[in-house]
Design a protein around this motif. Structure first.
Motif: not given
Length: 272
Positions: A10-11, A240-243, A246-247, A251-253
């Motif tokens: 994904a990245l 980038a964390a939000g994307r 979502r995809e 969990r991202t921080a």
């Protein structure tokens, strides 16, 4: 279960490795692609503080903008500070992945986040990529919703960027009216001429040197605003964390640790 390999895919889809500069060192530094990932921490730098934060938060992956190893290495012993970081990550089961100049050139990327922070519209690359989709490349140039003075723009930048000891420096006429603004997250002195050629009235970036800025202004180039390197790249992290959240559904921080290396700023004394 989401595997590390899926997160990396994904990245890579968002920040194509093919957009990276030839000299860059991006990608997976340590970690097992088959291991599960439920939590990811984003940071600008790989430092003792961000590694400790990733481990302490229970993240299985630390994504950084700056590479830990930009040049070739022949070992990672704990007698070296970078080696100690790698050992700490591996012992804790935390993978490390770097997204650097591919995030600089991608659209949206690092400079898009900086431009969005200022409310710029009609964005276009300051230096279009030789390869990659239309709209990719280094830096961005766009238009303000309404004209402002350099002083007003500086106030907006200073309020929007994360605080650092260095703060914001401005070179040029504070009363100049600004409509078109160029930005480049990180070191942007190589794009000074491009900012002028793009018709920018002001250029926001980091890591500028005395002679290039002096010559740039003497040649009639746009006003220059210089912030800390770390501060100009940090706005990309929450994007980038939000994307990724979502995809992929992990969990991202975003790390709020200030990894700008400067700790103290003393004004210079008066000329006597």
């Amino acid at each position: 279960m989401v595997r590390l390999a899926e997160v990396i895919a994904a990245l890579d889809a968002a920040y194509d490795p093919a957009l990276a500069e030839p000299w860059d060192a991006i990608g997976l530094v340590c970690g097992d692609p088959d291991e599960p990932v439920t939590s990811v921490l984003f940071a600008v730098d790989v430092t003792r503080t961000t590694v400790a934060e990733a481990i302490g938060s229970g993240a299985q992956l630390l994504v950084t903008h700056h590479p830990l190893f930009l040049h070739g290495v022949h070992g990672v012993p704990t007698t070296d500070h970078r080696g100690r970081l790698v050992h700490s990550l591996i012992r804790a089961g935390v993978a490390l992945h770097t997204v650097h100049t591919n995030a600089d050139a991608a659209r949206p990327g690092v400079s898009d986040a900086l431009a969005d922070m200022l409310g710029l519209v009609d964005l276009r690359p300051l230096l279009p990529a030789d390869r990659g989709p239309t709209g990719t490349g280094l830096g961005r140039v766009g238009e303000l919703a309404a004209p402002s003075t350099v002083a007003e723009l500086a106030d907006r930048v200073a309020a929007a960027l994360p605080a650092t000891v260095a703060g914001l420096r401005v070179a040029g006429d504070l009363a100049r009216i600004v409509r078109t603004v160029a930005v480049c997250g990180g070191a942007g002195d190589s794009l000074l001429a491009a900012a002028g050629a793009a018709g920018a009235d002001a250029y926001l970036t980091a890591d500028l040197r005395h002679h290039p800025v002096s010559d740039h202004l003497a040649a009639g180039g746009p006003v220059v605003l210089e912030a800390a390197h770390w501060a100009t790249e940090w706005p990309w992290l929450p994007v980038a964390a939000g994307r990724l959240a979502r995809e992929v559904g992990v969990r991202t921080a975003v790390s709020e640790r200030i990894t700008d290396p400067w700790a103290v700023h003393h004004p210079s004394g008066a000329i006597r």
